[in-house]
Enzyme design. Structure first.
Site, PDB file in Angstrom:
ATOM      1  N   ARG A  39       0.834  -1.206   0.000  1.00  0.00           N
ATOM      2  CA  ARG A  39       0.000   0.000   0.000  1.00  0.00           C
ATOM      3  C   ARG A  39       0.866   1.254   0.000  1.00  0.00           C
ATOM      4  O   ARG A  39       0.998   1.949  -1.002  1.00  0.00           O
ATOM      5  CB  ARG A  39      -0.951  -0.019   1.208  1.00  0.00           C
ATOM      6  CG  ARG A  39      -2.137   0.942   1.117  1.00  0.00           C
ATOM      7  CD  ARG A  39      -1.828   2.407   1.336  1.00  0.00           C
ATOM      8  NE  ARG A  39      -1.270   2.717   2.643  1.00  0.00           N
ATOM      9  CZ  ARG A  39      -0.867   3.930   2.998  1.00  0.00           C
ATOM     10  NH1 ARG A  39      -0.946   4.949   2.139  1.00  0.00           N
ATOM     11  NH2 ARG A  39      -0.350   4.147   4.190  1.00  0.00           N
ATOM     12  N   HIS A  84       7.198   4.347  12.425  1.00  0.00           N
ATOM     13  CA  HIS A  84       7.092   4.312  10.955  1.00  0.00           C
ATOM     14  C   HIS A  84       8.122   5.308  10.430  1.00  0.00           C
ATOM     15  O   HIS A  84       7.886   6.512  10.439  1.00  0.00           O
ATOM     16  CB  HIS A  84       5.669   4.702  10.542  1.00  0.00           C
ATOM     17  CG  HIS A  84       5.433   4.739   9.065  1.00  0.00           C
ATOM     18  ND1 HIS A  84       4.553   3.877   8.449  1.00  0.00           N
ATOM     19  CD2 HIS A  84       5.920   5.527   8.081  1.00  0.00           C
ATOM     20  CE1 HIS A  84       4.530   4.145   7.141  1.00  0.00           C
ATOM     21  NE2 HIS A  84       5.357   5.153   6.908  1.00  0.00           N
ATOM     22  N   HIS A  94      10.980   6.803   7.631  1.00  0.00           N
ATOM     23  CA  HIS A  94      11.484   6.932   6.258  1.00  0.00           C
ATOM     24  C   HIS A  94      12.987   7.189   6.334  1.00  0.00           C
ATOM     25  O   HIS A  94      13.488   7.722   7.327  1.00  0.00           O
ATOM     26  CB  HIS A  94      10.766   8.061   5.527  1.00  0.00           C
ATOM     27  CG  HIS A  94       9.383   7.701   5.092  1.00  0.00           C
ATOM     28  ND1 HIS A  94       8.891   7.973   3.841  1.00  0.00           N
ATOM     29  CD2 HIS A  94       8.381   7.064   5.748  1.00  0.00           C
ATOM     30  CE1 HIS A  94       7.645   7.527   3.738  1.00  0.00           C
ATOM     31  NE2 HIS A  94       7.317   6.979   4.889  1.00  0.00           N
ATOM     32  N   CYS A 102       6.462   9.960  -0.240  1.00  0.00           N
ATOM     33  CA  CYS A 102       5.259  10.713   0.118  1.00  0.00           C
ATOM     34  C   CYS A 102       5.049  11.797  -0.929  1.00  0.00           C
ATOM     35  O   CYS A 102       5.924  12.641  -1.127  1.00  0.00           O
ATOM     36  CB  CYS A 102       5.385  11.338   1.503  1.00  0.00           C
ATOM     37  SG  CYS A 102       3.954  12.355   1.918  1.00  0.00           S
ATOM     38  N   ASN A 150       9.968   4.333   2.626  1.00  0.00           N
ATOM     39  CA  ASN A 150      10.034   3.799   3.979  1.00  0.00           C
ATOM     40  C   ASN A 150      11.332   3.010   4.119  1.00  0.00           C
ATOM     41  O   ASN A 150      11.901   2.553   3.132  1.00  0.00           O
ATOM     42  CB  ASN A 150       8.872   2.823   4.188  1.00  0.00           C
ATOM     43  CG  ASN A 150       7.528   3.467   4.033  1.00  0.00           C
ATOM     44  OD1 ASN A 150       7.026   4.086   4.951  1.00  0.00           O
ATOM     45  ND2 ASN A 150       6.934   3.337   2.859  1.00  0.00           N
TER      46      ASN A 150
END
Length: 302
Positions: A15, A207, A209, A240, A249
């Site tokens: 996703r 989370h 990056h 993003c 990520n």
């Protein structure tokens, strides 16, 4: 300082990793990717997103993907749901968990979801209630928890405020996200410890990056303060669209290599993830953005 003995890795490649790809990826490729990740042993896979195809064209095949994957008992298949229409689609698709999202930065909230933080939380009230009614897991994600491309620094108090709001909506898990990858180790520890004052630390996830190459350091810093859930993306896919220059990520292969070296149990087969990373990278026609993944693949073919 003792580190957690085991961690949960949430695989977000299908996703978060694929949503910004310009070329349309066929549903069967996405299905094959999710199936490979399921076979590799992930407990939680972010598989799809029920957002308007006008905004995220790559996710237009989400219902097809959710219908086509080979599900494994005990695996949580998550989907992003921005509103009740998205929730109803997620419910029809048999999602195990719905993900709602806001930001710790007012500027980013306006740019990303066209409303204030408070309005975004209000929008999700019905989704949260519906998730509880249908006994689905509810996860909240907080963008720009360590810095914003529009406003710069983000106060820790802004993060904890959104954590509190998401807790009150009934979230089972809350992601503290470094959307543009500017966080550093001590800052990450401070934010995580503050978030843990408002929400059980066992339900907080990191989370990260890797824009500035700090993701693995930030994961280690999070482990030191007791965080035991991390998001990562196979082959380092992603980025993003609202954060200029933000790379993907942190790669799942790199995170698994780190955990393996620390003796922390993940239940995931690193070699199988390397295969999945090489598979999707070959389809995309470029090299995986994963140092460990590429190194292991090169060693095999030597």
């Amino acid at each position: 300082m003792s580190l957690p003995q085991q961690v949960k890795i949430v695989e977000v490649g299908p996703r978060d990793g694929l949503q910004n790809e310009k070329e349309s990826i066929p549903a069967e490729i996405k299905i094959a990717l999710v199936d490979q990740l399921t076979a590799a042993g992930f407990q939680n896979i972010e598989a799809a997103s029920f957002v308007s195809p006008k905004w995220v064209p790559q996710m237009a095949t989400s219902a097809e993907v959710m219908a086509g994957i080979q599900r494994k008992a005990g695996v949580v298949y998550s989907v992003l749901t921005p509103n009740m229409k998205g929730f109803e689609a997620a419910l029809a698709a048999g999602a195990d968990e719905v993900v709602i999202f806001s930001s710790a930065s007012e500027a980013f909230a306006h740019k990303n979801i066209n409303c204030s933080i408070e309005e975004s939380i209000e929008r999700f009230r019905d989704v949260a209630a519906a998730a509880k009614q249908h006994k689905l897991r509810l996860r909240g994600s907080i963008s720009c928890s360590f810095g914003c491309p529009y406003q710069g620094d983000v106060p820790v108090s802004s993060v904890t405020d959104v954590v509190r709001r998401m807790r009150d909506l009934g979230c089972d898990e809350i992601d503290i996200a470094d959307t543009i990858g500017v966080g550093t180790a001590r800052q990450v520890q401070q934010v995580m410890q503050s978030a843990a004052q408002e929400f059980a630390i066992g339900g907080l996830s990191g989370h990260f990056h890797d824009t500035y190459g700090q993701a693995l350091a930030n994961i280690y810093a999070s482990l030191e303060v007791g965080i035991s859930i991390f998001h990562s993306s196979v082959a380092g896919l992603g980025g993003c669209p609202y954060a200029k220059g933000a790379t993907g990520n942190v790669s799942t292969e790199d995170v698994l290599f780190l955990m393996q070296g620390l003796g922390i149990h993940t239940g995931i087969d690193l070699n199988a993830v390397v295969d999945a990373g090489q598979f999707i990278s070959q389809h995309l026609g470029r090299k995986a953005v994963s140092r460990a993944g590429n190194a292991i693949a090169a060693k095999r073919s030597a």
